[in-house]
Scaffold this motif. Structure first.
Motif, mmCIF file in Angstrom:
data_model
loop_
_atom_site.group_PDB
_atom_site.id
_atom_site.type_symbol
_atom_site.label_atom_id
_atom_site.label_comp_id
_atom_site.label_asym_id
_atom_site.label_seq_id
_atom_site.Cartn_x
_atom_site.Cartn_y
_atom_site.Cartn_z
ATOM 1 N N SER A 357 3.134 3.873 -3.050
ATOM 2 C CA SER A 357 3.165 3.513 -1.628
ATOM 3 C C SER A 357 3.507 2.255 -1.078
ATOM 4 O O SER A 357 4.050 2.077 -0.381
ATOM 5 N N LEU A 363 2.830 8.594 -0.613
ATOM 6 C CA LEU A 363 1.468 8.280 -0.125
ATOM 7 C C LEU A 363 0.500 7.708 -1.425
ATOM 8 O O LEU A 363 0.758 8.080 -2.557
ATOM 9 N N PRO A 364 -0.703 6.997 -0.850
ATOM 10 C CA PRO A 364 -1.364 6.411 -1.760
ATOM 11 C C PRO A 364 -2.220 7.356 -3.058
ATOM 12 O O PRO A 364 -2.560 6.960 -3.902
#
Length: 447
Positions: A357, A363-364
């Motif tokens: 990220s 995305l995390p």
């Protein structure tokens, strides 16, 4: 203490069956932007197993032998230390904690093998076969439920497992995805193949066919490739190490199981109500498993295509599934090589998603989907070397102490699957089942 020992022995014997419930039922405890907090039956069982392990090891004064296994602790210790520089402290603590839970269980099994866990193989083998047979039966039921229109809320099929994807369902059992269901079936599939080579009776023929069928039915490329490589490794050991014949019998049985699964997938396509045919279902399976190389589909008439409103999402090989894994692996390598500090000690255990990220690559909550790349990114070159060293030690110990090399075959198969996912919650079997079988192999050959 005797009652506790009996309970511990029961937990040990039941564990292969409990592993099949790796996602259903699940206890959801919430989430944050980087992870979900969940508890499953295998995780709960592992914690209970560890607590009793510690009590029994202390009671029998087996802890004095722990120094004999100090080299096995290098990777877990380094992983725990990396919590201090992890980009995701919460995930780091939980991941390191899970790794140590696995380590404690593994060490306890080894330390207690000559007392509490002595003479467990026959029962353990029955549990493996019976629970695996029931799991495959449930997978078949899942497919039937999906074909007749039962909601996935009841069939427990994952979102990407229903007939709407390929025109036929591919079951995930009680796991989160088909790849983990297929992964869990690797042990019974390979073990029954070994039994078939040794005994060649009707029972072993039936079991080998059924369990191989189960692996193919999941339609998980990772599990299927790992199964094939495991069979090849088994044949190599049989022919070149044991200097015995009979390995060729696994070829026709594997082909038979694949043909049965292929026919089932073709028939499910024909009955899906999505404008698919028996032939189109078969083609999709072959096309997907061959990574798009083999394509035997026939073009549908334009009129027929227009009339079919509801069609499966995928028409064969899903390149995106491969591309995503390759992209994530490349991203991990890119981040790892971007900085000398990261290259040496990594971004810290559990920090892969946050690193992706931070670099604007994902995305995390994303995971690498390749355990080797994940270990390299999170623990650096130091951790990766210790990880490979630990794997190497496992092979050496099995080779020296076990007359039967089946665990090497199983490990080889499991190591292949690690190229397809990362993490511990859904993969406890990879780290604990070889240890469980290993202590049995030191007592006698598997029969």
């Amino acid at each position: 203490m005797k009652k506790l020992s009996k309970f511990y022995r029961c937990l040990f014997l039941a564990f292969p069956a409990v592993l099949y419930f790796s996602y259903f039922p699940i206890i959801a405890l919430g989430s944050n932007e980087t992870m979900n907090f969940e508890l499953s039956l295998p995780l709960i069982s592992l914690v209970i197993f560890d607590i009793i392990s510690v009590v029994l090891v202390i009671a029998e004064k087996k802890y004095k032998k722990l120094l004999n296994y100090k080299w096995w602790l290098l990777f877990p210790i380094w992983t725990a230390l990396s919590v201090f520089w992890s980009l995701n402290t919460t995930r780091a603590i939980l991941t390191a904690g899970m790794l140590w839970a696995i380590v404690v269980a593994g060490l306890a099994i080894v330390l207690l093998k000559d007392s509490v866990l002595k003479n467990t193989w026959k029962t353990l083998k029955k549990v493996i076969y019976v629970s695996s047979g029931i799991a495959i039966l449930w997978c078949i039921v899942q497919c039937i439920l999906d074909l007749v229109g039962v909601s996935s809320d009841y069939s427990l099929l994952c979102a990407g497992c229903t007939k709407e994807m390929f025109g036929f369902p591919h079951p995930n059992g009680f796991a989160i995805e088909p790849q983990f269901m297929g992964n869990l079936l690797l042990l019974p599939a390979l073990l029954s193949a070994k039994d078939l080579i040794s005994s060649r009776n009707k029972k072993s023929l039936l079991l080998a066919t059924v369990f191989a069928f189960g692996v193919f039915l999941t339609f998980s490329r990772g599990a299927i490739y790992a199964f094939i490589i495991g069979l090849v490794a088994m044949a190599v050991f049989r022919i070149f190490v044991e200097k015995k014949k009979g390995a060729v019998v696994i070829l026709p049985v594997t082909i038979l199981a694949f043909v049965l699964a292929l026919n089932a997938q073709g028939m499910m396509s024909a009955f899906s109500g999505l404008g698919e045919t028996y032939n189109s279902g078969i083609n999709k399976v072959i096309n997907h498993l061959s990574l798009g190389v083999i394509d035997i589909k026939a073009e549908k008439p334009a009129e027929e295509t227009e009339k079919t409103e509801n069609k499966p999402i995928f028409d064969g090989y899903v390149a995106e599934s491969t591309d995503t894994r390759v992209r994530l692996t490349n991203s991990a390598l890119q981040i790892w090589s971007s900085d000398a500090k990261i290259a040496l000690i990594g971004v810290g255990v559990g920090g892969a998603g946050q690193a992706l990220s931070d670099f604007g690559l994902s995305l995390p909550k994303e995971i690498i989907q390749n355990e080797y790349a994940s270990v390299l990114l999170e623990t650096g070159a130091v951790g990766f070397i210790l990880f490979i060293f630990t794997i190497g030690m496992a092979f050496v110990v099995i080779w020296k102490k076990s007359e039967d090399k089946f665990v090497i075959v199983l490990l080889t198969s499991y190591l292949v699957t690690l190229f397809f996912f990362s993490g511990y919650p859904n993969a406890l079997h990879i780290y604990l089942l070889p240890v469980m079988l290993g202590i049995c192999l030191q007592e006698k050959r598997l029969r």
